[in-house]
Design a protein around this motif. Structure first.
Motif, PDB file in Angstrom:
ATOM      1  N   GLY A  64      -3.544  18.360   4.286  1.00  0.00           N
ATOM      2  CA  GLY A  64      -4.390  18.950   3.618  1.00  0.00           C
ATOM      3  C   GLY A  64      -5.894  18.470   4.351  1.00  0.00           C
ATOM      4  N   GLY A  65      -6.986  18.592   3.430  1.00  0.00           N
ATOM      5  CA  GLY A  65      -8.194  18.273   4.247  1.00  0.00           C
ATOM      6  C   GLY A  65      -8.564  16.942   4.360  1.00  0.00           C
ATOM      7  N   ARG A  66      -7.553  15.856   4.156  1.00  0.00           N
ATOM      8  CA  ARG A  66      -7.620  14.473   4.444  1.00  0.00           C
ATOM      9  C   ARG A  66      -6.714  13.843   5.506  1.00  0.00           C
ATOM     10  N   PRO A  67      -6.808  14.470   6.660  1.00  0.00           N
ATOM     11  CA  PRO A  67      -5.722  13.962   7.628  1.00  0.00           C
ATOM     12  C   PRO A  67      -6.151  12.587   8.033  1.00  0.00           C
ATOM     13  N   PRO A  68      -5.171  11.699   8.173  1.00  0.00           N
ATOM     14  CA  PRO A  68      -5.332  10.110   8.668  1.00  0.00           C
ATOM     15  C   PRO A  68      -5.853  10.098  10.023  1.00  0.00           C
ATOM     16  N   ARG A  69      -6.681   8.966  10.359  1.00  0.00           N
ATOM     17  CA  ARG A  69      -7.019   8.766  11.622  1.00  0.00           C
ATOM     18  C   ARG A  69      -6.159   9.055  12.854  1.00  0.00           C
ATOM     19  N   SER A  70      -5.008   8.744  12.619  1.00  0.00           N
ATOM     20  CA  SER A  70      -4.024   8.907  13.683  1.00  0.00           C
ATOM     21  C   SER A  70      -3.015  10.388  13.527  1.00  0.00           C
ATOM     22  N   ALA A  71      -4.170  11.215  13.003  1.00  0.00           N
ATOM     23  CA  ALA A  71      -3.229  12.371  12.884  1.00  0.00           C
ATOM     24  C   ALA A  71      -2.796  13.236  14.199  1.00  0.00           C
ATOM     25  N   ARG A  72      -3.723  13.003  15.147  1.00  0.00           N
ATOM     26  CA  ARG A  72      -3.417  13.973  16.424  1.00  0.00           C
ATOM     27  C   ARG A  72      -2.189  13.136  17.112  1.00  0.00           C
ATOM     28  N   PRO A  73      -2.350  11.844  17.288  1.00  0.00           N
ATOM     29  CA  PRO A  73      -1.013  11.165  17.993  1.00  0.00           C
ATOM     30  C   PRO A  73       0.268  11.235  16.994  1.00  0.00           C
ATOM     31  N   THR A  74      -0.034  11.498  15.792  1.00  0.00           N
ATOM     32  CA  THR A  74       1.278  11.515  14.987  1.00  0.00           C
ATOM     33  C   THR A  74       1.775  12.870  14.955  1.00  0.00           C
ATOM     34  N   LEU A  75       0.953  13.912  15.217  1.00  0.00           N
ATOM     35  CA  LEU A  75       1.386  15.446  15.438  1.00  0.00           C
ATOM     36  C   LEU A  75       2.215  15.472  16.635  1.00  0.00           C
ATOM     37  N   GLN A  76       1.534  14.873  17.724  1.00  0.00           N
ATOM     38  CA  GLN A  76       2.283  14.686  19.172  1.00  0.00           C
ATOM     39  C   GLN A  76       3.581  14.231  19.114  1.00  0.00           C
ATOM     40  N   THR A  77       3.800  13.177  18.124  1.00  0.00           N
ATOM     41  CA  THR A  77       5.055  12.629  18.098  1.00  0.00           C
ATOM     42  C   THR A  77       6.111  13.536  17.495  1.00  0.00           C
ATOM     43  N   TYR A  78       5.390  14.267  16.336  1.00  0.00           N
ATOM     44  CA  TYR A  78       6.462  15.127  15.806  1.00  0.00           C
ATOM     45  C   TYR A  78       6.923  16.400  16.545  1.00  0.00           C
ATOM     46  N   ILE A  79       5.965  16.786  17.878  1.00  0.00           N
ATOM     47  CA  ILE A  79       6.191  17.727  18.829  1.00  0.00           C
ATOM     48  C   ILE A  79       7.206  17.181  19.916  1.00  0.00           C
ATOM     49  N   LEU A  80       7.156  16.031  20.028  1.00  0.00           N
ATOM     50  CA  LEU A  80       8.006  15.278  20.935  1.00  0.00           C
ATOM     51  C   LEU A  80       9.540  15.342  20.408  1.00  0.00           C
ATOM     52  N   GLN A  81       9.419  14.677  19.166  1.00  0.00           N
ATOM     53  CA  GLN A  81      10.793  14.895  18.391  1.00  0.00           C
ATOM     54  C   GLN A  81      11.401  16.447  18.574  1.00  0.00           C
TER      55      GLN A  81
END
Length: 288
Positions: A51-68
């Motif tokens: 939503g409108g409140r992504p965590p500070r780790s949003a980008r690396p977390t998203l990259q982890t999902y893409i890697l999976q």
């Protein structure tokens, strides 16, 4: 790549499932699938997940999902030594986001739209048996609500709503074709459920009224109109459309033996026949 979203999410590459079990990666894959062959911005994926409140780790977390997801794609590609593609050729990193390549595979959404389009064209040509057949085949592709097993954030929720509206339009036209073929008695059970599920949908109510009337249940047809009117006034501050009111008057003035039968009230046979009234009302297009 073959994709199914008209029900639960199922994505296959070379016949092998690449659908993750974890909720967040499933959500990412679902958004990539509904936007297949288009770039999905990182910001859109972040909004979908948090939503409108992504965590500070949003980008690396998203990259982890893409890697999976790429690991699942790699496992699907490996058995085919003749296929030189890698996971990064299927799920691309592009400037500003990611892009999932469908490779021209099967899609239940595309097939639904193709069959529904054939049905709409048959309705326009007054070929009601063909229209009913094509629209019934299109609706048979649905096994439940779209993306039923995926949490829908803001962007997926919009896509789900769009798909549900498309299904309701096809359903409306399939019922219209069946009414034109004189199948009013067979439709009564289905329409009873539908008008309960969509209590402000005027087109469905009009079809229900017509099916009841043609089945010799004139009083129940008039009761259905009054229930819809009360619901519209109470919930939306609206009166029924002129087309539905005209159908009600036709039934009201009909002889007790059920003749003459009123004309169908749903207007034109194309995909826009539910009219342009407020969202959720399915207001009827004017007749004549």
């Amino acid at each position: 790549m073959d994709t199914d979203i008209l029900g639960t999410l199922a994505v296959r590459e070379k016949g092998f499932s690449i659908t993750p079990t974890a909720p967040k990666p499933r959500q990412v894959l679902a958004l990539l699938v509904v936007q297949a062959d288009q770039m999905v911005p990182v910001g859109m994926l972040s909004e979908e997940l948090w939503g409108g409140r992504p965590p500070r780790s949003a980008r690396p977390t998203l990259q982890t999902y893409i890697l999976q997801l790429r690991e699942l794609i790699t496992a699907a590609l490996e058995p085919d030594a003749a296929d030189a593609r890698t996971a990064k050729d299927v799920l691309l990193t592009v400037p500003g986001g990611y892009l999932l390549k469908s490779g021209g595979g099967g899609s239940d959404v595309r097939e639904f739209e193709r069959l529904a389009g054939l049905g709409y064209r048959a309705m326009d040509a007054a070929d009601f048996p063909e229209a009913a057949r094509q629209l019934r085949a299109a609706l048979a592709l649905w096994s439940g609500p779209p993306l039923a097993d995926v949490h829908a954030g803001v962007h997926l929720a919009t896509q789900v709503k769009r798909l549900e509206e498309s299904r309701l339009c096809a359903l409306d036209q399939r019922i219209e074709a069946d009414l034109r073929l004189g199948r009013h008695r067979e439709l009564l059970a289905e329409l009873t459920v539908l008008v309960s599920r969509y209590p402000t949908h005027e087109s469905l109510c009009g079809q229900y009224m017509l099916a009841l009337y043609r089945s010799g249940r004139r009083g129940e047809a008039l009761d259905a109109y009054q229930r819809l009117r009360a619901t519209l006034v109470r919930s939306l501050g609206l009166e029924p459309s002129a087309a539905l009111s005209k159908l009600q008057r036709s039934i009201l003035m009909a002889r007790p033996d059920g003749s003459p039968a009123p004309a169908p009230a749903s207007g034109s046979a194309g995909p826009g026949s539910t009219g342009s009234g407020p969202a959720g009302t399915g207001r009827l297009a004017p007749v004549g």
